[in-house]
Write an enzyme that holds these catalytic residues in place. Structure first.
Site, PDB file in Angstrom:
ATOM      1  CG  ASP A  12      -2.609  -5.662  42.753  1.00  8.98           C
ATOM      2  OD1 ASP A  12      -1.866  -5.602  43.037  1.00  8.98           O
ATOM      3  OD2 ASP A  12      -3.543  -6.461  41.962  1.00  8.98           O
ATOM      4  CE  LYS A  14       0.528 -14.018  44.524  1.00  8.92           C
ATOM      5  NZ  LYS A  14       1.719 -12.725  43.831  1.00  8.92           N
ATOM      6  CE  LYS A  33      -5.801 -11.169  46.112  1.00  5.51           C
ATOM      7  NZ  LYS A  33      -4.370 -11.589  46.210  1.00  5.51           N
ATOM      8  NE  ARG A  81      20.028 -32.675  49.829  1.00  2.00           N
ATOM      9  CZ  ARG A  81      21.043 -31.492  49.556  1.00  2.00           C
ATOM     10  NH1 ARG A  81      20.960 -30.357  49.429  1.00  2.00           N
ATOM     11  NH2 ARG A  81      22.825 -31.442  49.077  1.00  2.00           N
ATOM     12  CD  GLU A 114      -5.873  -7.409  44.348  1.00  5.14           C
ATOM     13  OE1 GLU A 114      -5.321  -8.174  44.695  1.00  5.14           O
ATOM     14  OE2 GLU A 114      -6.732  -7.554  43.602  1.00  5.14           O
TER      15      GLU A 114
END
Length: 277
Positions: free
Chosen positions: A215, A132, A164, A97, A194
Site C-alpha cells: 500500500d 469503495k 488493514k 431517468r 495490507e
C-alpha cells in the site's frame, strides 16, 4: 458475477419508488399513445446495463419492450444507437431517468476500467475494484468493472479477510491472529494483509498469508518487495494509483492493481433517450 434477476428486480423497485412515488405529474396531461425511442451514446465508451431497460419496463407496464443493439462490454463510438424501446409514452418516460442514471454510471465505470487495462498493457496483471462503491449500487458497480475487463475483489466483509492499517493498530500478536483467522474462516476464505512497512511485509510473509497488498509505495518499491515475496503468495498494489502511473507497474511481477477511483470517482458516460415518433 451476474446481475441476478431477483436482486435486480428488488433494487429497481426501490429506485422507481424513489423517483415516482405517487406518479409522474409531467405526463399526467399527455394523451395515451404508443411511441418508440432510441438510446444513444453521446460519447465513445463501453456500454453496460443492457438488461436494465426491459427490467424497468416490466415493472411499469407489460406493453413496454426494449431491444439492445450491442451487448454489454462493447466499446462503441459516439452517436451509436445502443438500443430501441417501444410502449406507452407514460411508461417509457416514467422509467427514463432510472434507466439512464444506472446505465450512465455503469458504462462510465466500465469505460474507466477498460482504459486502465489498456493503459497498463500487461495481461499478467489484473485490475481490481474495491469496496469503495455507492451504497446500494455495489452489485451494479462491480458488474460494470467486469464488463470493462477488470476483476472483482471481495464483495464485502463476509467473503474474504483483509487486515488493514486499523487492524495492525489493534493486533499485538500477528502470527497468532492469522492462525486464529484460519481456524475461524476455514481453508476456502482468502487472508490478505495490507503492508506499508518492511516489518509488516516480513510478518505477513512469515505467517504465509494468501495475498499481500503493498500500500502507498512507489513502483520501484513494489518491484523490490515482489522479489522477496514467495511466488505462492499473490501480490496486490494499491494507494493513489492514477491512470498515468499504471505503465510503471507493467512487467513488475505483481499480480493485481486495485483502483478505488473506478467506482468512487465515477464519470458517467453520457447516454440519451430520444423519442423517435
Amino acid at each position: 458475477m451476474t446481475l441476478s434477476p431477483k436482486r435486480l428486480t428488488d433494487a429497481l423497485k426501490g429506485f422507481l419508488e424513489e423517483d415516482l412515488a405517487t406518479g409522474d405529474l409531467s405526463t399526467s396531461a399527455l394523451p395515451p399513445q404508443l411511441v418508440h425511442g432510441d438510446f444513444v451514446v453521446k460519447h465513445a465508451g463501453v456500454i453496460v446495463g443492457q438488461c436494465l431497460p426491459d427490467a424497468v419496463y416490466q415493472l411499469l407496464g407489460p406493453k413496454c419492450h426494449y431491444t439492445p443493439t450491442v451487448p454489454d462490454g462493447t466499446l462503441v463510438p459516439q452517436g451509436t444507437v445502443i438500443g430501441q424501446a417501444s410502449g406507452p409514452v407514460a411508461d417509457l418516460l416514467a422509467g427514463e431517468r432510472t434507466i439512464l442514471n444506472l446505465m450512465q454510471r455503469m458504462s462510465g465505470i466500465a469505460t474507466a476500467t477498460h482504459l486502465a487495462v489498456t493503459t497498463l498493457n500487461d495481461p499478467s496483471i489484473g485490475i481490481l475494484d474495491t469496496r469503495k462503491t455507492a451504497p446500494g449500487l455495489r452489485l451494479f458497480d462491480k458488474y460494470a468493472v467486469q464488463c470493462g475487463g477488470g476483476i472483482n475483489h471481495r464483495m464485502g466483509l463476509y467473503d474474504a479477510v483483509m487486515l488493514k492499517d486499523n487492524h495492525w493498530h489493534l493486533i499485538t500478536d500477528f502470527p497468532a491472529t492469522v492462525r486464529r483467522l484460519r481456524q475461524l474462516c476455514g481453508p476456502t476464505k482468502t487472508i490478505e494483509v495490507e503492508v506499508a512497512t518492511r516489518d509488516q511485509l516480513q510478518a505477513a510473509i512469515a505467517s504465509q498469508v494468501d495475498m499481500i497488498m503493498i500500500d502507498n509505495q512507489t513502483p520501484a518499491t513494489a518491484r523490490a518487495w515482489r522479489k522477496i515475496i514467495p511466488t505462492s503468495i499473490k501480490v496486490e498494489v494499491s494507494g493513489g494509483i492514477t491512470p498515468t502511473k499504471l505503465p510503471a507497474y507493467a512487467g513488475s511481477g505483481i499480480d493485481f492493481i486495485s483502483l478505488g477511483y473506478l467506482t468512487n470517482s465515477v464519470q458517467a458516460l453520457d447516454i440519451a433517450f430520444n423519442l423517435t415518433d
